[in-house]
Design an enzyme around this catalytic site. Structure first.
Site, PDB file in Angstrom:
ATOM      1  N   ASP A 108       4.385  73.659  72.439  1.00  0.00           N
ATOM      2  CA  ASP A 108       2.961  73.703  72.093  1.00  0.00           C
ATOM      3  C   ASP A 108       2.283  72.370  72.453  1.00  0.00           C
ATOM      4  O   ASP A 108       2.962  71.344  72.593  1.00  0.00           O
ATOM      5  CB  ASP A 108       2.790  73.952  70.597  1.00  0.00           C
ATOM      6  CG  ASP A 108       3.323  75.309  70.185  1.00  0.00           C
ATOM      7  OD1 ASP A 108       3.433  76.187  71.052  1.00  0.00           O
ATOM      8  OD2 ASP A 108       3.645  75.472  68.989  1.00  0.00           O
TER       9      ASP A 108
HETATM   10  N1  URA Z   1       8.316  76.262  68.075  1.00  0.00           N
HETATM   11  C1  URA Z   1       7.016  75.999  67.851  1.00  0.00           C
HETATM   12  O1  URA Z   1       6.445  76.465  66.881  1.00  0.00           O
HETATM   13  N2  URA Z   1       6.379  75.215  68.753  1.00  0.00           N
HETATM   14  C2  URA Z   1       6.975  74.666  69.814  1.00  0.00           C
HETATM   15  O2  URA Z   1       6.346  73.946  70.573  1.00  0.00           O
HETATM   16  C3  URA Z   1       8.335  74.950  70.026  1.00  0.00           C
HETATM   17  C4  URA Z   1       8.985  75.753  69.132  1.00  0.00           C
END
Ligand code: URA
Length: 241
Positions: A108
């Protein structure tokens, strides 16, 4: 002689990449005029891939290097190769390296840590396939104290109603009231945040430290390292670390 990811017979490849007839291609092979990855080859049935260096009489028919890169993604950099608003992971690389690369798994926007880039589509598929069970280690900080039963809940798998799936067993190692290490063997959208949401907690910060045998170590945010072919292949052979 090995070529990664068999795709096509060598005699067929030569036929497709030269104007010669099938018979002539056979004769070229028998005449020891073909080199694969720097070695003479007469084996018509050898399976070759897009990353084999193939030459006839020294003339290059194909020469394309597979590239494998690990990058420490900083917060605010998007796990995408194009974006209209944010810098992308490709902006962390020199322009000359960025061509034709794609991501093997995403993080993310605010999540920091290890992401993998490559031009090898088969490799990235294998890294991200849940049945390969490549372990991904995250450091998680939460708003609420982490409940002791979270370990058992995550180990049993969490049901995601949207996709009608239960997550694979995950390992939670609690560091202190608000911090933990979490190991996942798959990579569903917002998986860590959604897993913590199911136990009534919120992830405040998330960092991926490790993928299979690869650790960020002292790689600074925004920095990258090219992986050797051995490191890249070891990763898809890895089941656990
Ligand atoms: N899980 C999440 O919630 N975000 C990420 O970036 C990776 C795994």
């Amino acid at each position: 002689m090995t070529c990664n990811y068999p795709k096509m017979r060598l005699d067929r490849f030569i036929q497709l990449h030269t104007p010669h007839s099938k018979q002539t291609c056979k004769a070229i092979l028998a005449g020891q005029r073909v080199q694969v990855n720097g070695k003479l080859c007469t084996e018509a049935r050898l399976a070759v891939s897009e990353f084999c260096d193939i030459r006839v009489d020294g003339q290059i028919l194909q020469s394309r290097q597979a590239v494998y890169i690990m990058l420490h993604k900083p917060a605010g950099v998007v796990s995408s190769t194009v974006h209209h608003q944010h810098p992308t992971v490709l902006d962390c690389l020199p322009e000359s390296m960025a061509e034709n690369l794609h991501l093997a798994g995403r993080l993310d926007l605010k999540t920091t840590g290890l992401v993998l880039l490559t031009n090898d589509g088969q490799w990235s598929r294998r890294v991200t396939q849940p049945n390969k069970k490549v372990a991904k280690l995250y450091r998680v900080s939460t708003r609420e104290p982490i409940a002791a039963q979270a370990q058992a809940v995550f180990a049993a798998g969490v049901y995601f109603a949207n996709e009608d799936v239960t997550t694979l067993p995950a390992e939670l190692q609690i560091i202190d009231r608000h911090n933990a290490w979490l190991t996942l063997y798959e990579g569903r959208h917002h998986q860590v945040k959604r897993m913590f949401a199911t136990i009534g907690n919120e992830v405040l910060s998330l960092h991926r430290e490790r993928v299979g045998s690869l650790s960020l170590g002292d790689l600074a945010p925004g920095a990258f390292r090219e992986l050797s072919r051995e490191q890249a292949m070891a990763l898809i052979g890895d089941l656990k670390f």
